[in-house]
Design an enzyme around this catalytic site. Sequence first.
Site, PDB file in Angstrom:
ATOM      1  N   THR A 147      22.989 -15.498 136.943  1.00 25.85           N
ATOM      2  CA  THR A 147      23.878 -14.993 137.942  1.00 25.85           C
ATOM      3  C   THR A 147      23.792 -15.487 139.186  1.00 25.85           C
ATOM      4  O   THR A 147      24.587 -15.379 139.989  1.00 25.85           O
ATOM      5  CB  THR A 147      23.150 -13.358 137.989  1.00 25.85           C
ATOM      6  OG1 THR A 147      23.526 -12.791 136.461  1.00 25.85           O
ATOM      7  CG2 THR A 147      23.697 -12.546 138.995  1.00 25.85           C
ATOM      8  N   SER A 204      21.898 -17.394 130.479  1.00 24.51           N
ATOM      9  CA  SER A 204      20.704 -17.854 129.970  1.00 24.51           C
ATOM     10  C   SER A 204      20.574 -17.088 128.599  1.00 24.51           C
ATOM     11  O   SER A 204      19.793 -17.144 127.870  1.00 24.51           O
ATOM     12  CB  SER A 204      19.469 -17.097 130.690  1.00 24.51           C
ATOM     13  OG  SER A 204      19.250 -16.164 130.954  1.00 24.51           O
ATOM     14  N   SER A 205      21.546 -16.107 128.235  1.00 24.48           N
ATOM     15  CA  SER A 205      21.711 -15.573 126.813  1.00 24.48           C
ATOM     16  C   SER A 205      21.832 -16.579 125.925  1.00 24.48           C
ATOM     17  O   SER A 205      21.690 -16.648 124.868  1.00 24.48           O
ATOM     18  CB  SER A 205      22.655 -14.661 126.622  1.00 24.48           C
ATOM     19  OG  SER A 205      22.447 -13.634 127.683  1.00 24.48           O
ATOM     20  N   THR A 253       1.571  -6.552 120.047  1.00 26.11           N
ATOM     21  CA  THR A 253       1.864  -5.073 120.325  1.00 26.11           C
ATOM     22  C   THR A 253       3.393  -4.892 120.921  1.00 26.11           C
ATOM     23  O   THR A 253       3.713  -5.634 121.888  1.00 26.11           O
ATOM     24  CB  THR A 253       0.719  -4.157 121.004  1.00 26.11           C
ATOM     25  OG1 THR A 253       1.403  -2.891 121.477  1.00 26.11           O
ATOM     26  CG2 THR A 253       0.549  -4.967 122.465  1.00 26.11           C
ATOM     27  N   GLN A 254       3.821  -3.575 120.567  1.00 24.60           N
ATOM     28  CA  GLN A 254       5.253  -3.349 121.107  1.00 24.60           C
ATOM     29  C   GLN A 254       4.686  -2.643 122.414  1.00 24.60           C
ATOM     30  O   GLN A 254       5.725  -2.301 123.406  1.00 24.60           O
ATOM     31  CB  GLN A 254       5.816  -2.060 120.261  1.00 24.60           C
ATOM     32  CG  GLN A 254       6.373  -2.632 118.923  1.00 24.60           C
ATOM     33  CD  GLN A 254       7.156  -1.681 118.225  1.00 24.60           C
ATOM     34  OE1 GLN A 254       7.207  -0.691 118.385  1.00 24.60           O
ATOM     35  NE2 GLN A 254       7.265  -1.864 116.726  1.00 24.60           N
TER      36      GLN A 254
HETATM   37  N1  ASP Z   1      23.216 -12.710 132.224  1.00 25.55           N
HETATM   38  C1  ASP Z   1      22.684 -13.447 133.439  1.00 25.55           C
HETATM   39  C2  ASP Z   1      21.599 -14.571 132.779  1.00 25.55           C
HETATM   40  O1  ASP Z   1      20.604 -14.279 132.486  1.00 25.55           O
HETATM   41  C3  ASP Z   1      21.692 -12.555 134.038  1.00 25.55           C
HETATM   42  C4  ASP Z   1      21.067 -12.964 135.260  1.00 25.55           C
HETATM   43  O2  ASP Z   1      21.085 -14.267 135.458  1.00 25.55           O
HETATM   44  O3  ASP Z   1      20.158 -12.296 136.008  1.00 25.55           O
HETATM   45  O4  ASP Z   1      22.133 -15.497 132.720  1.00 25.55           O
END
Ligand code: ASP
Length: 340
Positions: free
Chosen positions: A14, A58-59, A275-276
Amino acid sequence: MKRPKILIIYTGGTIGMIKNENGVLLPFSLDNLLNDIPLLKMFPADIHSVGLDNLIDSSDADIGFWLLLNNIIADNYDIFDGFVILHGSDTMAYTASALSFLLENLSKPVILTGSQLPIGLLRTDGRENIIASIELACMQKNGKPLIQEVCLYFEDHLYRGNRTNKYSAENFDAFISPNYPLLANVGTEIKVFEENFLLSNNDLFVSHKNLCNEVAIIKLFPGIQSKTIKSITEISGLKGIVLETYGSGNAPTNNDIINCFKEAIAKGIIILNVTQCTVGKVQQGKYETSTKLREIGIVSGGDMTTEAALTKLMFLLGKNYTREECIKILTTPLRGEMSY
Ligand code: ASP
């Protein structure tokens, strides 16, 4: 005092995004990002920057991306005094954890940061995050970098990277380090808590080159069926599982479920119990519902986050360790990712 040389590595996220014609946020160029922070030129440091050819949200982070970052740091390790990685916040805790294992015996800071709002927006949190991260990366003591580990900086707080977890999709203060105290707090003054730093052992820096992604995460839930677990434990080539259990490491006592885990372990799969719960640790044997797990050979992940557990498993499975060696290292702090 020597003028520090800092390398900014821009990966996307972002912080450098702008909206396209449909209003969707996409990563934009590094030049664009740095032009938005003219103050960077006034820093008492030599700041250099490099942007990845393929900027990502980053996904899209994967082991190839982590190894690429690892190589950029390794290739530039002798030239720079510190590294600031601009990264999307979504998987930043995973990347910080993975890098902490790949980069052994760091004597320089590697600080990941990003933002919740793009740098081009008036109310962005990105500007402060970058500036504070660079300032932290520049800090020295006796002519050496003060910080010598992989950290994550977000909204006034410097954390040990492999202790973090993104807990808020909205707050500027998006990260927590539930089981480890802050490394620094940035207010009107920068307060560093050196007692929480990883102690450098002065050994030679090593950049490891392998990670194994033949791994999976199983999160237990009431009503989970053994066939669901089996569909994962029977994945061909699978080598490791992070098992997210309840409370202090508890799981259903149902024989069908326990047998799935038993069979997986018999096939050589390592199962690591975390652990969760956000705070606290796994204590197999505290309740009857975790005693069985210990008996069949499930490994306790102590107070590791899922992010640290997964990347530590990927790191160890990428080496030629025996099962016993892997288990020994998994249950011992390697880079400060778990408590003794
Ligand atoms: N979807 C974005 C990422 O992780 C969110 C961020 O940068 O905060 O790349």
